[in-house]
Write an enzyme that holds these catalytic residues in place. Structure first.
Site, short mmCIF file in Angstrom:
data_model
loop_
_atom_site.label_atom_id
_atom_site.label_comp_id
_atom_site.label_asym_id
_atom_site.label_seq_id
_atom_site.Cartn_x
_atom_site.Cartn_y
_atom_site.Cartn_z
N HIS A 181 -0.80 3.86 -12.90
CA HIS A 181 0.33 2.94 -12.83
C HIS A 181 -0.03 1.49 -13.13
O HIS A 181 0.80 0.74 -13.62
CB HIS A 181 1.00 3.03 -11.45
CG HIS A 181 1.84 4.26 -11.28
ND1 HIS A 181 1.31 5.53 -11.37
CD2 HIS A 181 3.17 4.42 -11.03
CE1 HIS A 181 2.28 6.42 -11.18
NE2 HIS A 181 3.40 5.76 -10.97
N ARG B 279 -2.59 5.73 0.34
CA ARG B 279 -1.36 5.87 -0.43
C ARG B 279 -1.48 5.22 -1.80
O ARG B 279 -0.78 5.60 -2.74
CB ARG B 279 -0.17 5.29 0.34
CG ARG B 279 1.16 5.49 -0.42
CD ARG B 279 2.39 5.18 0.39
NE ARG B 279 3.59 5.35 -0.42
CZ ARG B 279 4.83 5.34 0.06
NH1 ARG B 279 5.04 5.18 1.35
NH2 ARG B 279 5.86 5.49 -0.74
N LYS C 147 9.65 3.81 -0.74
CA LYS C 147 9.48 2.59 -1.53
C LYS C 147 10.78 2.30 -2.27
O LYS C 147 11.30 3.15 -3.01
CB LYS C 147 8.36 2.75 -2.55
CG LYS C 147 6.97 2.51 -2.01
CD LYS C 147 6.00 2.50 -3.18
CE LYS C 147 4.60 2.22 -2.75
NZ LYS C 147 3.69 2.20 -3.92
N ASN D 117 -0.82 5.64 -7.14
CA ASN D 117 -0.64 4.74 -8.29
C ASN D 117 -1.61 5.04 -9.43
O ASN D 117 -1.76 4.21 -10.34
CB ASN D 117 -0.81 3.28 -7.83
CG ASN D 117 0.31 2.84 -6.92
OD1 ASN D 117 1.48 2.94 -7.26
ND2 ASN D 117 -0.05 2.37 -5.73
N LYS E 239 2.91 14.34 -2.09
CA LYS E 239 3.31 12.97 -1.81
C LYS E 239 3.61 12.80 -0.32
O LYS E 239 3.24 11.78 0.28
CB LYS E 239 4.52 12.56 -2.64
CG LYS E 239 4.93 11.12 -2.36
CD LYS E 239 5.67 10.46 -3.47
CE LYS E 239 5.82 8.96 -3.20
NZ LYS E 239 6.59 8.26 -4.24
N GLU F 83 1.18 1.87 2.45
CA GLU F 83 0.19 1.65 1.39
C GLU F 83 -0.87 0.62 1.79
O GLU F 83 -1.15 -0.34 1.07
CB GLU F 83 0.89 1.22 0.09
CG GLU F 83 0.00 1.38 -1.14
CD GLU F 83 0.71 1.12 -2.45
OE1 GLU F 83 0.15 0.41 -3.29
OE2 GLU F 83 1.84 1.63 -2.63
N HIS G 85 9.00 4.94 -18.10
CA HIS G 85 7.99 4.86 -17.05
C HIS G 85 6.98 6.00 -17.11
O HIS G 85 5.76 5.77 -17.07
CB HIS G 85 8.67 4.83 -15.68
CG HIS G 85 7.72 4.83 -14.54
ND1 HIS G 85 6.88 3.79 -14.26
CD2 HIS G 85 7.44 5.79 -13.60
CE1 HIS G 85 6.13 4.08 -13.20
NE2 HIS G 85 6.45 5.29 -12.79
N ARG H 203 21.17 -4.90 7.88
CA ARG H 203 19.77 -4.75 8.30
C ARG H 203 19.33 -3.29 8.33
O ARG H 203 18.41 -2.93 9.06
CB ARG H 203 19.52 -5.43 9.65
CG ARG H 203 19.74 -6.94 9.61
CD ARG H 203 19.32 -7.60 10.91
NE ARG H 203 19.45 -9.04 10.83
CZ ARG H 203 20.57 -9.70 11.09
NH1 ARG H 203 21.66 -9.05 11.49
NH2 ARG H 203 20.61 -11.02 10.98
N HIS I 65 2.26 0.11 -15.80
CA HIS I 65 3.20 -0.98 -15.54
C HIS I 65 2.98 -2.15 -16.49
O HIS I 65 3.94 -2.80 -16.93
CB HIS I 65 3.07 -1.46 -14.09
CG HIS I 65 3.70 -0.54 -13.09
ND1 HIS I 65 3.50 -0.67 -11.73
CD2 HIS I 65 4.52 0.52 -13.24
CE1 HIS I 65 4.17 0.26 -11.09
NE2 HIS I 65 4.80 1.00 -11.98
N GLU J 106 4.26 12.58 -13.84
CA GLU J 106 4.06 12.37 -12.40
C GLU J 106 3.65 13.67 -11.71
O GLU J 106 2.92 13.64 -10.72
CB GLU J 106 5.34 11.82 -11.76
CG GLU J 106 5.74 10.43 -12.22
CD GLU J 106 4.93 9.31 -11.56
OE1 GLU J 106 4.02 9.63 -10.76
OE2 GLU J 106 5.19 8.14 -11.85
#
Length: 376
Positions: free
Chosen positions: A256, A249, A152, A253, A235, A245, A275, A130, A260, A194
């Site tokens: 993206h 936030r 993330k 993206n 960031k 997010e 990417h 956990r 994606h 990026e």
């Protein structure tokens, strides 16, 4: 560079998240100092080091030696390289190895690699027992300025990229700028997309600086460290304001959603598209779509395209080798994106360079028409 001068070149970006606050260290020689930096900050003395078959021959031995010197007992997990490693199969491999190494909650998983290894390792660290401690040692420019920061983590699904995961902040990020010298030109360029993104979100002065200084960033030295530190600070500021997010936030993206979809369209085949290249094309598309919607000047889209093209990045769907599926298939991937809310399309659009914003409820008809036009 000796140890003293190396240490003096280190930049620190602090991410103030209360009890989960952590530092990002940026500069040369950090892998050789990793054990000491970790021991200084964390209590655990066992670690599972996760890396891939490309990074291991270059950096694993030095990292393990550093851990040994600091009295940290480590187990090694070496996975295949590539986007397809972000799968349930490899997640289970990492979890099993972490448990086999008897890593406890105060011990840690160390991700030594690019974004794939960082995302996968962080997910494992977030769910084993956990949640155990997590250290990022990013070895690509893309992971140093983006995926290693912010918590993330995740793996891919047949439905799309990064759709399965958890938020699990690292306890420390060690961005060794020396390791970037081993990257291919293509890998470095992909990471640079990026870096440029942070300027295009809300730092027009930084984007203008990059337009002038990008060659020095590629060469290395102080300009590279400056670009990485500026990106990490950008960031960190966003993550602190909106960790999970729910609001601003999402600006991270930029490019993206389109990117994606293009990655999915190429079946994550890195010989066709990686990417950062998808993000590069996606950022140009986002600016062009914004111009189409009369939100921004076409001159801004041309400026973004000109800079990314000068750097050597792809800037259009036509730059992707091989055939792409029809625009309708790309639209299906966009509709599956994590940024879709209640079935409504959410895009990061712009009013100009450095003026990005979250656009909710973008008309699907406009997007499909735009994709058909760009696909032709």
């Amino acid at each position: 560079m000796n140890a003293i001068s190396s240490a003096s070149a280190i930049r620190t970006v602090h991410v103030p998240l209360g009890e989960r606050a952590y530092d990002i260290l940026i500069g040369p020689g950090l892998i050789a100092r990793a054990g000491a930096e970790i021991a200084l900050r964390l209590k655990g003395r066992k670690a599972a080091v996760v890396t891939d078959q490309n990074v291991a021959p270059l950096n694993l031995k030095a990292l393990v030696a550093s851990l040994d010197q600091a009295g940290i007992v480590s187990a090694e997990v070496v996975l295949p390289a590539g986007e397809k490693t972000k799968s349930f199969e490899h997640l289970m491999t990492v979890c099993d190895k972490v448990l086999e190494a008897r890593v406890e909650r105060n011990d840690y998983v160390i991700a030594l690699g690019g974004g794939v290894i960082g995302d996968l390792s962080g997910f494992a660290a977030g769910i084993v027992r956990r949640g155990v401690r997590f250290v990022q040692v990013p070895t690509s420019l893309l992971s140093q300025v983006d995926s290693s920061v912010g918590g993330k983590t995740g793996i891919n699904s047949r439905h799309g990229k990064n759709l399965i995961g958890v938020f699990h902040q690292p306890d420390l990020v060690l961005a060794d700028t020396d390791v970037l010298n081993s990257l291919s030109e293509r890998e470095f360029r992909a990471g640079y997309a990026e870096v440029a993104k942070y300027g295009l979100i809300d730092k027009p002065d930084f984007f203008a600086w990059l337009e002038t200084n990008w060659k020095s960033v590629f060469t290395g030295g102080s300009a590279r460290i400056e670009a990485i530190a500026t990106s990490c600070q950008a960031k960190a500021d966003v993550v602190v304001a909106d960790e999970r997010e729910n609001g601003p936030r999402a600006l991270l993206n930029l490019g993206h959603t389109f990117g994606h979809a293009l990655e999915a369209a190429t079946a994550y085949d890195s010989s066709r598209l990686v990417h950062g290249e998808g993000v590069s094309i996606g950022m140009v598309l986002a600016h062009e779509f914004s111009a189409r919607m009369n939100l921004a000047s076409p001159d801004d889209a041309r400026r973004v395209e000109r800079h990314l093209k000068e750097v050597g990045l792809p800037t259009s769907m036509a730059d992707i080798p091989g055939e792409l599926p029809p625009a309708e298939t790309l639209m299906d991937a966009i509709a599956q994106d994590k940024k879709v809310k209640s079935g409504k399309l959410t895009f990061i659009l712009t009013r100009g360079v450095g003026q990005s914003f979250v656009a909710d409820d973008v008309p699907a008809s406009e997007v499909i028409s735009f994709l058909q036009e760009k696909h032709a």
